[in-house]
Design an enzyme around this catalytic site. Structure first.
Site, short mmCIF file in Angstrom:
data_model
loop_
_atom_site.label_atom_id
_atom_site.label_comp_id
_atom_site.label_asym_id
_atom_site.label_seq_id
_atom_site.Cartn_x
_atom_site.Cartn_y
_atom_site.Cartn_z
N SER A 150 0.83 -1.22 0.00
CA SER A 150 0.00 0.00 0.00
C SER A 150 0.86 1.26 0.00
CB SER A 150 -0.98 0.00 1.18
OG SER A 150 -0.32 0.23 2.39
N ARG A 165 22.29 -14.26 4.01
CA ARG A 165 21.93 -12.85 3.80
C ARG A 165 22.89 -12.16 2.83
NH1 ARG A 165 17.95 -11.20 7.15
NH2 ARG A 165 17.78 -12.36 9.09
N MET A 202 10.49 -6.80 4.21
CA MET A 202 10.63 -7.44 5.52
C MET A 202 11.91 -8.28 5.64
SD MET A 202 8.05 -6.20 6.97
CE MET A 202 7.91 -7.12 8.49
N ARG A 203 12.99 -7.78 5.10
CA ARG A 203 14.28 -8.47 5.28
C ARG A 203 15.25 -7.50 5.93
NH1 ARG A 203 13.92 -13.52 5.23
NH2 ARG A 203 16.16 -13.65 4.91
N ILE A 204 16.04 -8.02 6.86
CA ILE A 204 17.10 -7.20 7.45
C ILE A 204 18.28 -7.21 6.47
CG2 ILE A 204 18.76 -7.05 9.35
CD1 ILE A 204 16.51 -8.25 11.13
N LEU A 205 18.77 -6.01 6.14
CA LEU A 205 19.83 -5.89 5.14
C LEU A 205 21.21 -5.87 5.81
CD1 LEU A 205 17.86 -3.26 3.09
CD2 LEU A 205 18.44 -5.57 2.29
N HIS A 224 8.73 3.28 8.77
CA HIS A 224 8.55 2.40 9.92
C HIS A 224 7.30 2.84 10.69
CE1 HIS A 224 9.75 -0.36 13.07
NE2 HIS A 224 9.40 0.56 13.93
N THR A 270 20.55 2.97 7.90
CA THR A 270 21.95 2.78 8.30
C THR A 270 22.06 1.35 8.85
OG1 THR A 270 21.53 3.54 10.55
CG2 THR A 270 22.21 5.22 8.94
N ASP A 284 16.32 0.21 12.06
CA ASP A 284 15.35 1.27 12.37
C ASP A 284 15.99 2.43 13.14
OD1 ASP A 284 13.33 -0.27 11.16
OD2 ASP A 284 12.87 -1.30 13.03
C1 GRF Z 1 3.87 -0.55 6.75
O1 GRF Z 1 3.23 -0.39 7.99
C2 GRF Z 1 5.29 -0.05 6.84
O2 GRF Z 1 5.44 1.02 7.71
C3 GRF Z 1 6.03 -1.26 7.38
O3 GRF Z 1 5.41 -2.36 6.78
C4 GRF Z 1 4.08 -2.02 6.41
C5 GRF Z 1 3.97 -2.29 4.95
O4 GRF Z 1 2.68 -2.07 4.45
N1 GRF Z 1 7.43 -1.14 7.13
P1 GRF Z 1 2.44 -1.96 2.89
O5 GRF Z 1 3.03 -3.22 2.27
O6 GRF Z 1 3.11 -0.73 2.40
O7 GRF Z 1 0.94 -1.92 2.72
#
Ligand code: GRF
Length: 212
Positions: free
Chosen positions: A13, A61, A86-89, A105, A137, A141
């Site tokens: 989104s 990784r 959703m991956r830690i870089l 975030h 960085t 977060d």
């Molecule tokens: C959002 O809340 C964003 O802040 C977090 O993961 C969620 C992703 O939502 N990092 P979307 O895929 O952008 O809908």
């Protein structure tokens, strides 16, 4: 015009908000680490090139991040935007894109780094929560903050209702942050601080619950 690559893992989104914001940049590709990310369909519907770099197909990784960087660089990206990625870089990846890599975030950083931010905010009884766009960085977060939005936490809120309130603001501040970067009105300076020529506005305080 700067070329932007957006990285996603799921719903997309925020990516959609960026695609629809008519930003002064060229969004050249959306890359996901998951082939089933619904955001990929949204990107295709907008006529944006998509790619999948599956973390499952890489031993660790480091290997994943190297493959990802190759795809990103293939699109000659000037900016890399994490939107629910959703991956830690790894540190080498983050350093390769220093000052060019941003994330959104769902909390008012530095509070609530990591996952389940809305649940933890409700558990703690905070009255104000929100979202943050920051440079990435090596500290998870923990990068320099570009823009934040605050929302009230209301009696009877659930993680879902609070998340929806925060997400509405995410969709407002992320396009704003990227617009600033594309116009070079905001940047990461050599000392690692956010610099820019945006005038700060006094605005109004968010007091929650309100005074009466
Ligand atoms: C959002 O809340 C964003 O802040 C977090 O993961 C969620 C992703 O939502 N990092 P979307 O895929 O952008 O809908």
């Amino acid at each position: 015009m700067k070329k932007v690559v957006i990285l996603i893992s799921g719903r997309g989104s925020n990516m959609q908000a960026l695609l629809e914001a008519k930003l002064p940049c060229e969004i050249v590709a959306v890359i996901s680490n998951r082939a089933d990310a619904t955001g990929l369909d949204i990107a295709k519907a907008h006529g944006i090139a998509t790619a999948v770099v599956s973390h499952r197909e890489h031993a660790d990784r480091t290997a994943f991040d190297m493959a990802l960087a190759q795809v990103i660089d293939g699109f000659r990206a000037d900016l890399v935007v994490l939107a629910g990625f959703m991956r830690i870089l790894t540190t080498p990846f983050v350093e390769r894109y220093r000052g060019k890599l941003i994330n959104i975030h769902p909390s008012l950083l530095p509070s609530y780094t990591g996952v389940n931010t809305h649940e933890r905010a409700l558990h703690d009884g905070v009255k104000i929560h929100g979202c943050t766009v920051h440079f990435v960085t090596p500290t998870l977060d923990g990068g320099p903050i570009i823009i934040q939005a605050a929302v009230p936490v209301l009696r009877g809120d659930t993680p879902a209702s609070l998340s929806a309130r925060v997400l509405r603001e995410e969709h407002r501040i992320y396009p704003q942050a990227l617009r600033w970067l594309c116009r070079e009105q905001v940047w990461l300076d050599t000392a690692g601080r956010v610099a820019g020529n945006r005038l700060e506005q006094p605005g109004v305080a968010l007091i929650s619950p309100g005074l009466n």
